[in-house]
Design a protein around this motif. Structure first.
Motif, PDB file in Angstrom:
ATOM      1  N   LYS A 100       0.744  -1.105   0.166  1.00  0.00           N
ATOM      2  CA  LYS A 100      -0.161  -0.068  -0.134  1.00  0.00           C
ATOM      3  C   LYS A 100       0.926   1.359   0.092  1.00  0.00           C
ATOM      4  CE  LYS A 100      -1.345   1.786   3.654  1.00  0.00           C
ATOM      5  NZ  LYS A 100      -2.001   1.886   5.190  1.00  0.00           N
ATOM      6  N   PRO A 104       1.712   3.176  -4.690  1.00  0.00           N
ATOM      7  CA  PRO A 104       1.177   4.609  -4.987  1.00  0.00           C
ATOM      8  C   PRO A 104       2.190   5.698  -5.077  1.00  0.00           C
ATOM      9  CG  PRO A 104      -0.186   3.597  -3.119  1.00  0.00           C
ATOM     10  CD  PRO A 104       0.997   2.857  -3.240  1.00  0.00           C
ATOM     11  N   LEU A 108       2.080   3.862  -9.474  1.00  0.00           N
ATOM     12  CA  LEU A 108       0.944   4.424  -9.575  1.00  0.00           C
ATOM     13  C   LEU A 108       0.505   5.644  -8.646  1.00  0.00           C
ATOM     14  CD1 LEU A 108      -0.481   0.559 -10.020  1.00  0.00           C
ATOM     15  CD2 LEU A 108      -0.277   2.180 -11.710  1.00  0.00           C
ATOM     16  N   GLY A 110      -1.364   8.336  -7.254  1.00  0.00           N
ATOM     17  CA  GLY A 110      -3.042   8.916  -7.441  1.00  0.00           C
ATOM     18  C   GLY A 110      -4.080   7.771  -7.425  1.00  0.00           C
ATOM     19  N   THR A 111      -3.389   6.471  -7.327  1.00  0.00           N
ATOM     20  CA  THR A 111      -4.299   5.403  -7.454  1.00  0.00           C
ATOM     21  C   THR A 111      -4.621   4.948  -6.158  1.00  0.00           C
ATOM     22  OG1 THR A 111      -3.079   4.321  -9.362  1.00  0.00           O
ATOM     23  CG2 THR A 111      -4.515   2.872  -8.071  1.00  0.00           C
ATOM     24  N   PRO A 112      -6.052   4.724  -5.870  1.00  0.00           N
ATOM     25  CA  PRO A 112      -6.512   4.727  -4.546  1.00  0.00           C
ATOM     26  C   PRO A 112      -5.763   3.223  -4.011  1.00  0.00           C
ATOM     27  CG  PRO A 112      -8.378   5.189  -5.877  1.00  0.00           C
ATOM     28  CD  PRO A 112      -7.040   5.115  -6.880  1.00  0.00           C
ATOM     29  N   ASN A 113      -5.728   3.339  -2.493  1.00  0.00           N
ATOM     30  CA  ASN A 113      -5.223   2.299  -1.867  1.00  0.00           C
ATOM     31  C   ASN A 113      -5.888   0.937  -1.979  1.00  0.00           C
ATOM     32  OD1 ASN A 113      -2.869   3.786  -1.278  1.00  0.00           O
ATOM     33  ND2 ASN A 113      -3.692   4.315   0.880  1.00  0.00           N
ATOM     34  N   VAL A 115      -7.972   0.097  -4.190  1.00  0.00           N
ATOM     35  CA  VAL A 115      -8.035  -0.401  -5.636  1.00  0.00           C
ATOM     36  C   VAL A 115      -6.635  -1.368  -5.408  1.00  0.00           C
ATOM     37  CG1 VAL A 115      -7.666  -0.041  -8.063  1.00  0.00           C
ATOM     38  CG2 VAL A 115      -9.252   1.379  -6.827  1.00  0.00           C
ATOM     39  N   ILE A 116      -5.514  -0.817  -5.157  1.00  0.00           N
ATOM     40  CA  ILE A 116      -4.092  -1.626  -5.286  1.00  0.00           C
ATOM     41  C   ILE A 116      -4.336  -3.008  -4.434  1.00  0.00           C
ATOM     42  CG2 ILE A 116      -1.800  -1.409  -4.761  1.00  0.00           C
ATOM     43  CD1 ILE A 116      -1.872   1.594  -5.559  1.00  0.00           C
TER      44      ILE A 116
END
Length: 369
Positions: A100, A104, A108, A110-113, A115-116
Motif C-alpha cells: 500500500k 502509489p 501508480l 494517485g491510485t486509491p489504496n 484498488v491496489i
C-alpha cells in the motif's frame, strides 16, 4: 492431503524471507556497516530457526498450534496457539501494508489504496483456494526468474560506474554499538524469527525429516542476497543517502545507467517487490487459515479464506496513514512483542519438551525392566 517437495520448501522459504526486505533498508541504522549487521543477524537468526526445527523434530507430525497444547496442556497451550494466529494475522496485514505504501508513491501515483490492495488480494485469495501445492509450484517457477534478475541488476550496477569501494570504509568505524542495535532484537526477528510461521507448513512436506538442510540453506541465501544489495546501495549512494532513504534498495535500480540507453528500470524493482510480497502475504495467511482450522476442528479450511482475507485487507488499509507511521509500528511490533513470541516462548517450549521427553524416556525404560 496436499504435499510439497523439499525443493519447493526451499523456494517458498527463500521467497518468504526476502519478502519486503528487497525494497526496504531495515539495517540502515547501522550506516555503512548495515551489510555486516544483516550478516550477523542472519547468523544468529539461523540459530533461532534451528531451534524451531528441533521443536518440530521433537514433536513429529504436529504443527505450531499443536505444539503448545501437547506440552503445556489445553488450558494454557490453546490460548498461546491462538496468540500466534492473531500475531500472524497482524504480520500479514503489515506486509500487505508495505504494498500500500510503495506502489502509489512509485509507479501508480494517485491510485486509491483500496484498488491496489484489492487487486493484490484477489490474486492471493485465488492462490489460497488453489492450495499449498499450487502455491509451491508457482514459487518454483517465479523465484529462479527473480534470482536471475537480481544477478542482472548487480552486473548492470557495476557497469554503470557508480560504485565506490571507499564508501564502505572503515569497517566498524563507529564501533560495535550501532551494529548491535540493529541486530538485537529487530534484525534477528525480521523474516528470520517470523519463519516460525512455517511450522504450519513443515508437516506438509513429503519428507519432513529432511527439512532442516533446505530451510537453513534458504536462510543463508537470504542473508547473502540482502547483505549484498545493502552493500551495493552504500557503494552507490554513500552512507548518508542510504541511511535516510525510505526505499534505498528500490532506489538502487534507479541509478543504473549504461550508455544513456539502459536506465529508468524502476519496474524491475517493483517486480521484485510484488512477487516476493505476494508469496510472503499468501504464506502468512495460509498459516493462519490452517491454524484456525486445526484449532476449531474444521473439515474444510476454504470456508476461512474469504473472512480472513477481508480482515487482512481491512487491517492493511487502516493500520497506518503514511509510511513513517507504518515503519514505526513495524519496528515497535518486533521489539518487545516479537522478542516474547519468537524467542522467549519457543525457548521455554523447547525446555519443557526436552524435560518431558526425558521423563517419558526414563518411564519407558523402567516399564521395560
Amino acid at each position: 492431503m496436499e504435499r510439497i517437495s523439499i525443493t519447493q520448501l526451499f523456494m517458498l522459504t527463500l521467497s518468504f524471507q526476502i519478502g519486503s526486505s528487497v525494497i526496504y533498508g531495515f539495517s540502515a541504522a547501522a550506516g555503512k556497516d548495515a551489510w555486516l549487521a544483516t550478516l550477523i543477524s542472519n547468523g544468529i537468526g539461523s540459530c533461532l530457526i534451528f531451534m524451531y526445527l528441533i521443536l518440530m523434530r521433537l514433536q513429529p507430525g504436529l504443527t505450531l498450534v499443536e505444539w503448545f497444547p501437547a506440552q503445556f496442556g489445553s488450558w494454557l497451550g490453546t490460548p498461546i496457539a491462538w496468540h500466534y494466529m492473531l500475531l500472524f494475522l497482524y504480520n500479514s496485514s503489515r506486509t500487505l501494508g508495505d504494498v500500500k505504501d510503495l506502489i502509489p508513491t512509485t509507479i501508480l501515483p494517485g491510485t486509491p489504496n483500496w484498488v491496489i490492495l484489492g487487486v493484490f488480494m484477489i490474486a492471493i485469495v485465488y492462490a489460497l483456494f488453489s492450495g499449498i501445492e499450487v502455491i509451491a509450484r508457482l514459487g518454483e517457477m517465479i523465484l529462479p526468474v527473480i534470482l536471475v534478475l537480481f544477478l542482472i541488476e548487480i552486473i548492470l550496477l557495476f557497469g554503470s560506474h557508480t560504485i565506490r569501494i571507499e564508501r564502505l570504509q572503515p569497517v566498524f568505524g563507529e564501533g560495535w554499538g550501532p551494529v548491535w542495535k540493529v541486530v538485537w532484537p529487530n534484525g534477528i526477528q525480521h523474516s528470520l524469527g517470523e519463519l516460525l510461521e512455517f511450522a504450519m507448513i513443515w508437516t506438509l512436506t513429503k519428507h519432513p525429516e529432511r527439512i532442516i538442510k533446505p530451510t537453513l540453506l534458504a536462510t543463508v541465501c537470504y542473508g547473502v542476497i540482502l547483505s549484498t544489495f545493502e552493500a551495493l546501495a552504500i557503494l552507490a549512494f554513500g552512507e548518508g543517502t542510504f541511511s535516510t532513504s525510505t526505499y534505498p534498495l528500490y532506489r538502487l535500480v534507479k541509478v543504473i545507467s549504461i550508455a544513456d540507453f539502459l536506465e529508468n528500470l524502476d519496474a524491475l524493482g517493483i517486480l521484485y517487490f510484488i512477487a516476493t510480497a505476494f508469496f510472503k502475504v499468501t504464506l502468512q495467511i495460509y498459516g493462519v487459515i490452517r491454524g484456525i482450522q486445526l484449532l476449531l476442528y474444521l473439515r474444510d479450511s476454504r470456508v476461512l479464506v474469504l473472512p480472513i482475507a477481508v480482515i487482512v485487507l481491512f487491517l492493511a488499509l487502516t493500520e497506518s496513514e503514511n509510511i513513517s507511521e507504518h515503519m514505526y509500528s513495524a519496528l515497535k511490533s518486533l521489539a518487545y512483542p516479537g522478542t516474547v513470541s519468537f524467542i522467549l516462548i519457543p525457548s521455554l517450549l523447547l525446555i519443557v519438551t526436552c524435560i518431558r521427553k526425558g521423563i517419558n524416556g526414563k518411564q519407558m525404560k523402567k516399564s521395560e525392566l
